[in-house]
Each structure stands twice: as structure tokens, then as C-alpha cells.
Design a protein around this motif. Structure first.
Motif, PDB file in Angstrom:
ATOM      1  N   VAL A   1       1.149  -1.364   0.137  1.00 55.10           N
ATOM      2  CA  VAL A   1       0.226  -0.158  -0.249  1.00 55.10           C
ATOM      3  C   VAL A   1       1.246   1.100   0.344  1.00 55.10           C
ATOM      4  CG1 VAL A   1      -2.095   1.799   1.524  1.00 55.10           C
ATOM      5  CG2 VAL A   1      -1.895  -1.066   1.333  1.00 55.10           C
ATOM      6  N   SER A   2       1.586   1.838   1.569  1.00 51.74           N
ATOM      7  CA  SER A   2       2.561   2.191   0.920  1.00 51.74           C
ATOM      8  C   SER A   2       3.310   2.828  -0.265  1.00 51.74           C
ATOM      9  CB  SER A   2       3.183   2.805   2.031  1.00 51.74           C
ATOM     10  OG  SER A   2       2.967   2.061   3.571  1.00 51.74           O
ATOM     11  N   ALA A   3       3.944   1.220  -0.557  1.00 47.72           N
ATOM     12  CA  ALA A   3       4.946   1.632  -1.681  1.00 47.72           C
ATOM     13  C   ALA A   3       3.628   2.119  -3.124  1.00 47.72           C
ATOM     14  CB  ALA A   3       4.777  -0.088  -2.147  1.00 47.72           C
ATOM     15  N   MET A   4       2.499   2.033  -3.299  1.00 49.95           N
ATOM     16  CA  MET A   4       2.316   2.490  -4.384  1.00 49.95           C
ATOM     17  C   MET A   4       2.113   3.961  -4.563  1.00 49.95           C
ATOM     18  SD  MET A   4       1.966   0.041  -6.955  1.00 49.95           S
ATOM     19  CE  MET A   4       0.757   0.954  -8.039  1.00 49.95           C
ATOM     20  N   SER A   5       1.697   3.896  -2.853  1.00 55.36           N
ATOM     21  CA  SER A   5       1.272   5.550  -2.709  1.00 55.36           C
ATOM     22  C   SER A   5       2.379   6.305  -2.721  1.00 55.36           C
ATOM     23  CB  SER A   5       1.198   5.825  -0.813  1.00 55.36           C
ATOM     24  OG  SER A   5       1.645   6.614  -0.384  1.00 55.36           O
ATOM     25  N   ILE A   6       3.992   5.832  -2.852  1.00 55.21           N
ATOM     26  CA  ILE A   6       4.878   6.471  -2.526  1.00 55.21           C
ATOM     27  C   ILE A   6       5.466   6.816  -3.690  1.00 55.21           C
ATOM     28  CG2 ILE A   6       7.753   6.188  -2.703  1.00 55.21           C
ATOM     29  CD1 ILE A   6       7.125   5.286  -0.187  1.00 55.21           C
ATOM     30  N   LEU A   7       5.088   5.649  -5.180  1.00 52.54           N
ATOM     31  CA  LEU A   7       5.351   6.050  -6.434  1.00 52.54           C
ATOM     32  C   LEU A   7       4.089   6.090  -7.409  1.00 52.54           C
ATOM     33  CD1 LEU A   7       6.199   2.430  -7.001  1.00 52.54           C
ATOM     34  CD2 LEU A   7       8.119   3.678  -6.794  1.00 52.54           C
ATOM     35  N   ALA A   8       3.243   6.152  -6.916  1.00 51.91           N
ATOM     36  CA  ALA A   8       2.120   7.418  -7.670  1.00 51.91           C
ATOM     37  C   ALA A   8       2.093   9.023  -6.959  1.00 51.91           C
ATOM     38  CB  ALA A   8       0.908   7.269  -6.653  1.00 51.91           C
ATOM     39  N   LYS A   9       2.630   8.965  -5.931  1.00 46.55           N
ATOM     40  CA  LYS A   9       3.243  10.403  -5.721  1.00 46.55           C
ATOM     41  C   LYS A   9       4.065  11.292  -6.627  1.00 46.55           C
ATOM     42  CE  LYS A   9       4.497  12.566  -1.869  1.00 46.55           C
ATOM     43  NZ  LYS A   9       5.120  13.141  -0.451  1.00 46.55           N
ATOM     44  N   GLN A  10       5.118  10.631  -7.030  1.00 50.05           N
ATOM     45  CA  GLN A  10       6.480  10.656  -7.637  1.00 50.05           C
ATOM     46  C   GLN A  10       5.383  10.871  -9.279  1.00 50.05           C
ATOM     47  OE1 GLN A  10       9.098   7.345  -6.353  1.00 50.05           O
ATOM     48  NE2 GLN A  10      10.420   8.395  -4.537  1.00 50.05           N
TER      49      GLN A  10
END
Ligand code: PHE
Length: 450
Positions: A78-87
């Protein structure tokens, strides 16, 4: 893109640990129980060839996508996708893909542990000599008796689930890593012994003919769906497991090399499992097209009528249980990592909560064979079957498609440009993998929903 140094969960120090843990997750009931019978039902050799193409063109690119996502971010899905989406300046809704992946793992675990519990039950029965000289008819009613007895199923399923929880609670290094180092060599040893046994007492020629004869006529659209769905399941993709394991991968690891090695081990293990099972099934004049009952009906009959059958039968079901264990831990881990990192729950507490949830959910599967067998969900499926179809044919490809789309069209890929195989990987994701998965998804939806 800044790469986080290490996961909150800890990391594996050596590449071999990643390789063993990932192989342990890939090798599971899918290889031993499902692959031999679906290959048998769908025309042997031609199906196997198609399956390998699905692994190469769809499975491996998505496997890489998951591993890269975990490895780049060192976070739970979940956090991984959140980080990548932000980037990538994308919507934070992308983190739902990680969430659905974790949830799918939990759903799959709820029925996976039921089948693993049957395996454990059969392991004990084999030791007690319960297969000795049994007929097919008797073995069939033994299996039906087990399915109609929720208490018996629950006992072994609970035991199995507790073992899974224990391994995950011990953490990434002492739990998942050590399990990989211990279980994978044991599985290889058990499979080796079983093949040697099959080779000396079984009918290898018939098995070869059956598995590798090129029967193109048996192939159809449905076998393509089966092959693709199984490629997802067998490689453990679409459930966040490889995102989680990617986060624990040591820094300098060649992802394409690792992914390709795990995929090869997974396919080879499935084929060798077929070469361990079919020779003794054929040598005893039993049918291979039994379907899901192959492992719980035909095989015990075959063992029960052979020299050292009790011992070898027990060894076979021990292999089943070990393989299921090293897979099941990978189904639980992503959601545990998420609860731990995002919600701050200590790992043992996260394991306990999720384990209790899985246990409750699995009651529905267990009762769907007896008290609730009249409850049909969609297309006349029992709850157990519906969970299988929902996860293997809808959720897994759905998550896979979303990840392929995100990596291929949304993510900032500049930093990868220099890496080996990168161009090929993105090209496959865009023009082969994503369209193929979209096709399977639409076709399944039409079959079951429309
Ligand atoms: N790959 C496992 C099997 O073949 C199943 C699995 C899926 C395990 C996802 C972990 C995660 O049985």
C-alpha cells in the motif's frame, strides 16, 4: 527517484535468501496439486507449451513489476504504491491497488489453508496406514467423509494456520528467510525421492506420453484462460507477495536474473511433480483426468497398493504440506507488513489479528462443503469455488493489469533506462502483457457475471 535504504521489516542479507524464500512462495499447491491435473485435462504437451508462453510473456513481466515496486520503495504494497504514485504525480488512489493485492492474499489464504489442512490430514492418515489396499471407491468416500465433517477439517486447518502465523510472527529474517532456507531444500529432497520411486515402480513411459504428447485438438480458449490464470497463481503474483519480498531483497541484486530463475524453478518443479505423480497413477490403472480429486483420491489408492506405499504416501503429503507452508507465509506477509508499517501494530499483534480474520473467513469455505453446500454465489458456484474464481480469475489479473499499466504508462522510468532488459520489459508490459491480461479479465467477467 530516491530509494529508501531499508525496509522497516528488516532485510535479507544475501541474495540466496531472496531466491529461496521466493521459490518457496512460488512452489505450492499450485505446482503439486493443480498443475498436473490441469495439464492432464487440457491436452498435455500443447497446454504445457502454452503455459510456458504465459509464464514468459505475462507472468515474468508482472513478477518483475511487483519486485521493482517493492525494491524501489522498501515498503509494504500500500505504501509502495502511494510513494510511487506521488513521485509520478498520479492520484493517491493507486494505493488501493496495493490494498486490493493484500486483501486478495488474505482471501486466497482462507481457502488455501483449507486445502493444506486436507494435506495434513492425509499425511497423518498415510502414517497410520489408512491407504493400505484401499479401492478407489473406498478412497472416494473417505474424501467425501472428510469434506462432510467440518470439525475434522477445522482441526487440521487450524494447526496449519498456526504454523503459518508462527513463521510470519518471527519476522523477515528469522521467519520468512529461515523458512526458505529450510523448506526449499527439504522439498527438493522429497521430490527427488518421489521421482526415484516413481521411476523404479511406476510407468514413466505412460506419464511422459500423457504430459508431453502434443495434442493440439484439446486446446481451446478455455485452456488459454486456465493457463494464464494458473501462471499468476503459481508465480505468486497479483497478491502483493512479490512486492513485499522485493522490499526485503538485498540492494545489489539483478532483478531480471532473480525473477527468471524463480520462474524457471517454479515451472520445472511443476513438471517434475507431474513426473512423480502420473507414473504411479498409471501403473495402478487409475485415471489421470480425475480433476481436483487426483491428489486426494487416485494418488492415495495408488500408494496404498504399492511397495513401501505408506511411507512414500506420507512423504508425498509431507511435501504437499511443506510446499503449502512456504507459500502461505507469503500470502499473509503483505497484509502484516501493511498493518505494521501504516497502522503501527507490532508484528505479532498484526499476525494475530489477521490470522483470526483468515480463520473466520475460512469457516465459510469449510462449511461450503457441507452445511452451506446449497448456498450458490454466482454461476452456481459454492462459496469455496466462488472465492477461487473471484481471486484467481478476477482479482489477480485485475491487480496484475493495474500494475502493468502503472509501470508501463505512468511511472517515471528514466532511472531504469540503462538497466539490462529494460526496453524489452516495458515493451512486453505495454503491448503483450497488459492486452493479454485485459482479454482474460473481460472474458472471465463475461463468463461469470454477464
Ligand atoms: N504460488 C503458490 C502456489 O503455486 C500460491 C501462492 C500465491 C503463494 C501467492 C503465495 C502468494 O501454490
Amino acid at each position: 527517484m530516491k530509494r529508501l535504504a531499508s525496509s522497516d521489516q528488516g532485510m535479507w542479507r544475501r541474495q540466496i535468501t531472496f531466491l529461496l524464500a521466493s521459490s518457496g512462495s512460488a512452489i505450492g499447491l499450485g505446482n503439486i496439486w493443480k498443475f498436473p491435473y490441469i495439464a492432464g485435462e487440457n491436452g498435455g504437451g500443447a497446454f504445457i507449451l502454452m503455459y510456458m508462453l504465459c509464464i514468459l510473456l505475462v507472468g515474468v513481466p508482472i513478477y518483475m513489476a511487483e519486485t521493482v515496486i517493492g525494491h524501489e520503495t522498501r515498503r509494504n504494497p500500500v505504501s509502495a504504491m502511494s510513494i510511487l504514485a506521488k513521485q509520478a504525480n498520479c492520484s493517491q488512489r493507486w494505493r488501493w491497488v496495493g490494498g486490493i493485492a493484500c486483501l486478495t492474499g488474505i482471501i486466497v489464504l482462507s481457502y488455501f489453508t483449507v486445502v493444506a489442512g486436507w494435506g495434513l490430514h492425509y499425511l497423518v492418515s498415510a502414517f497410520e496406514g489408512a491407504f493400505q489396499n484401499e479401492s478407489s471407491l473406498a478412497m472416494r468416500s473417505t474424501f467425501i467423509d472428510l469434506l462432510s465433517d467440518p470439525v475434522a477439517m477445522l482441526r487440521y486447518q487450524t494447526l496449519f494456520l498456526m504454523a503459518v502465523m508462527l513463521v510470519v510472527a518471527m519476522g523477515v529474517r528469522a521467519g520468512l528467510g529461515v523458512a526458505g532456507h529450510v523448506l526449499v531444500p527439504l522439498m527438493l529432497l522429497a521430490l527427488g525421492l518421489l521421482i526415484a520411486y516413481s521411476h523404479s515402480l511406476g510407468d514413466m513411459t505412460a506419464a511422459f506420453d500423457f504430459m508431453f504428447s502434443f495434442n493440439v485438438d484439446a486446446l481451446n480458449w478455455n485452456s488459454f484462460l486456465v493457463a494464464l490464470g494458473h501462471a499468476f497463481f503459481s508465480l505468486s503474483i497479483g497478491m502483493g507477495a512479490m512486492m513485499a519480498y522485493g522490499a526485503y531483497m538485498p540492494k545489489r541484486t539483478s532483478i531480471p536474473a532473480m525473477v527468471f530463475t524463480v520462474a524457471s524453478i517454479d515451472v520445472l518443479f511443476a513438471m517434475f511433480a507431474g513426473l512423480a505423480i502420473f507414473p504411479i497413477v498409471f501403473a495402478n490403472g487409475l485415471a489421470a483426468g480425475e480433476g481436483p480429486g487426483l491428489m486426494f483420491i487416485s494418488l492415495p489408492v495408488a500408494f496404498g497398493n504399492m511397495l513401501y506405499g505408506n511411507f512414500m504416501g506420507a512423504l508425498f503429503f509431507a511435501l504437499v504440506v511443506l510446499a503449502a507452508l512456504s507459500s502461505a507465509v507469503a500470502l499473509l506477509e503483505p497484509a502484516v507488513a501493511w498493518l505494521n508499517e501504516r497502522r503501527g501494530l507490532p508484528r505479532p499483534l498484526a499476525v494475530l489479528l489477521l490470522g483470526a480474520f483468515v480463520w473466520l473467513l475460512s469457516l465459510m469455505s469449510m462449511f461450503s462443503f457441507n452445511a452451506l453446500n446449497h448456498v450458490k454465489v454466482v454461476s452456481d458456484l459454492t462459496i469455496f469455488e466462488a472465492l477461487d474464481v473471484l481471486s484467481a480469475n478476477i482479482l489477480l489479473p485485475g491487480v496484475g493489469l493495474a500494475l502493468a499499466f502503472f509501470i508501463a504508462w505512468r511511472m517515471d522510468l528514466r532511472k531504469f533506462a540503462e538497466r539490462p532488459f529494460f526496453g524489452l520489459w516495458i515493451w512486453l508490459l505495454r503491448y503483450v502483457t497488459a492486452p493479454a491480461v485485459l482479454l482474460i479479465l473481460l472474458s472471465t467477467l463475461m463468463q461469470h457475471v454477464v
